[in-house]
Design a protein around this motif. Structure first.
Motif, PDB file in Angstrom:
ATOM      1  N   LEU A  10       3.189  -1.241  -4.595  1.00  0.00           N
ATOM      2  CA  LEU A  10       2.589  -0.148  -5.358  1.00  0.00           C
ATOM      3  C   LEU A  10       3.698   0.770  -5.842  1.00  0.00           C
ATOM      4  O   LEU A  10       4.539   1.215  -5.054  1.00  0.00           O
ATOM      5  N   LYS A  11       3.716   1.050  -7.131  1.00  0.00           N
ATOM      6  CA  LYS A  11       4.751   1.898  -7.720  1.00  0.00           C
ATOM      7  C   LYS A  11       4.248   3.298  -8.030  1.00  0.00           C
ATOM      8  O   LYS A  11       4.996   4.263  -7.928  1.00  0.00           O
ATOM      9  N   THR A  12       2.985   3.430  -8.419  1.00  0.00           N
ATOM     10  CA  THR A  12       2.436   4.721  -8.824  1.00  0.00           C
ATOM     11  C   THR A  12       2.452   5.701  -7.656  1.00  0.00           C
ATOM     12  O   THR A  12       1.998   5.386  -6.561  1.00  0.00           O
ATOM     13  N   GLY A  13       3.006   6.894  -7.905  1.00  0.00           N
ATOM     14  CA  GLY A  13       2.994   7.956  -6.913  1.00  0.00           C
ATOM     15  C   GLY A  13       4.149   7.929  -5.930  1.00  0.00           C
ATOM     16  O   GLY A  13       4.193   8.736  -5.004  1.00  0.00           O
ATOM     17  N   GLY A  19       7.225   2.753  -2.490  1.00  0.00           N
ATOM     18  CA  GLY A  19       5.795   2.551  -2.279  1.00  0.00           C
ATOM     19  C   GLY A  19       5.512   1.477  -1.242  1.00  0.00           C
ATOM     20  O   GLY A  19       6.381   0.674  -0.907  1.00  0.00           O
ATOM     21  N   ARG A  40      -8.256  -6.237  -5.882  1.00  0.00           N
ATOM     22  CA  ARG A  40      -7.882  -5.574  -7.130  1.00  0.00           C
ATOM     23  C   ARG A  40      -7.680  -6.611  -8.225  1.00  0.00           C
ATOM     24  O   ARG A  40      -7.257  -7.733  -7.953  1.00  0.00           O
ATOM     25  N   TYR A  54      -0.633  -3.655 -13.787  1.00  0.00           N
ATOM     26  CA  TYR A  54      -1.374  -2.428 -13.505  1.00  0.00           C
ATOM     27  C   TYR A  54      -2.792  -2.795 -13.095  1.00  0.00           C
ATOM     28  O   TYR A  54      -3.326  -3.821 -13.504  1.00  0.00           O
ATOM     29  N   ASP A  55      -3.388  -1.963 -12.253  1.00  0.00           N
ATOM     30  CA  ASP A  55      -4.765  -2.147 -11.808  1.00  0.00           C
ATOM     31  C   ASP A  55      -5.686  -1.739 -12.947  1.00  0.00           C
ATOM     32  O   ASP A  55      -5.604  -0.612 -13.440  1.00  0.00           O
ATOM     33  N   THR A  58      -7.928   1.466 -11.754  1.00  0.00           N
ATOM     34  CA  THR A  58      -7.317   2.745 -11.397  1.00  0.00           C
ATOM     35  C   THR A  58      -6.131   3.114 -12.275  1.00  0.00           C
ATOM     36  O   THR A  58      -5.713   4.267 -12.295  1.00  0.00           O
ATOM     37  N   GLU A  60      -3.188   2.230 -11.594  1.00  0.00           N
ATOM     38  CA  GLU A  60      -2.003   2.216 -10.742  1.00  0.00           C
ATOM     39  C   GLU A  60      -1.109   1.050 -11.121  1.00  0.00           C
ATOM     40  O   GLU A  60      -1.582  -0.029 -11.456  1.00  0.00           O
ATOM     41  N   GLU A  61       0.198   1.288 -11.034  1.00  0.00           N
ATOM     42  CA  GLU A  61       1.175   0.278 -11.421  1.00  0.00           C
ATOM     43  C   GLU A  61       1.746  -0.423 -10.194  1.00  0.00           C
ATOM     44  O   GLU A  61       1.941   0.201  -9.145  1.00  0.00           O
TER      45      GLU A  61
END
Length: 106
Positions: A10-13, A19, A40, A54-55, A58, A60-61
């Motif tokens: 997971l990269k986002t955030g 991540g 997902r 990306y999801d 959501t 999210e990347e």
């Protein structure tokens, strides 16, 4: 549907390569443009800073790639991915020198 053991992060955030990450089975569409992982649906896309999927729900990347035998799956930070229990035996065999399932010929 092609199925492979992959490294997923997971990269986002998160800062670069910070991540959470997993080693697990990923199912791909026939065109390899869509991946299914942990419930997902991930779509392949270019032009993202540090991700290649990306999801679709959501946004999210994620980074999705084949695992590396030396466990250097990330570029800049140490990684300690969670290995899914249903992939553990095949992943351990891969770390010991065996080919990944579905990749016996390259």
């Amino acid at each position: 549907m092609p199925r492979r053991i992959m490294f997923v992060q997971l990269k986002t955030g998160y800062d670069t390569d910070r991540g959470p990450s997993w080693i697990g089975w990923v199912d791909f569409s026939k065109t390899w443009g869509t991946a299914y992982f942990h419930g997902r649906t991930l779509r392949r896309a270019g032009g993202m800073f540090d991700a290649n999927f990306y999801d679709i729900e959501t946004g999210e990347e994620f980074w999705v790639s084949g695992p590396k035998r030396d466990r250097a799956d990330t570029r800049f930070a140490p990684s300690d991915p969670e290995v899914d229990s249903d992939a553990a035996d095949a992943y351990d065999a891969f770390l010991g020198g065996a080919p990944l399932p579905g990749r016996e010929n390259g």
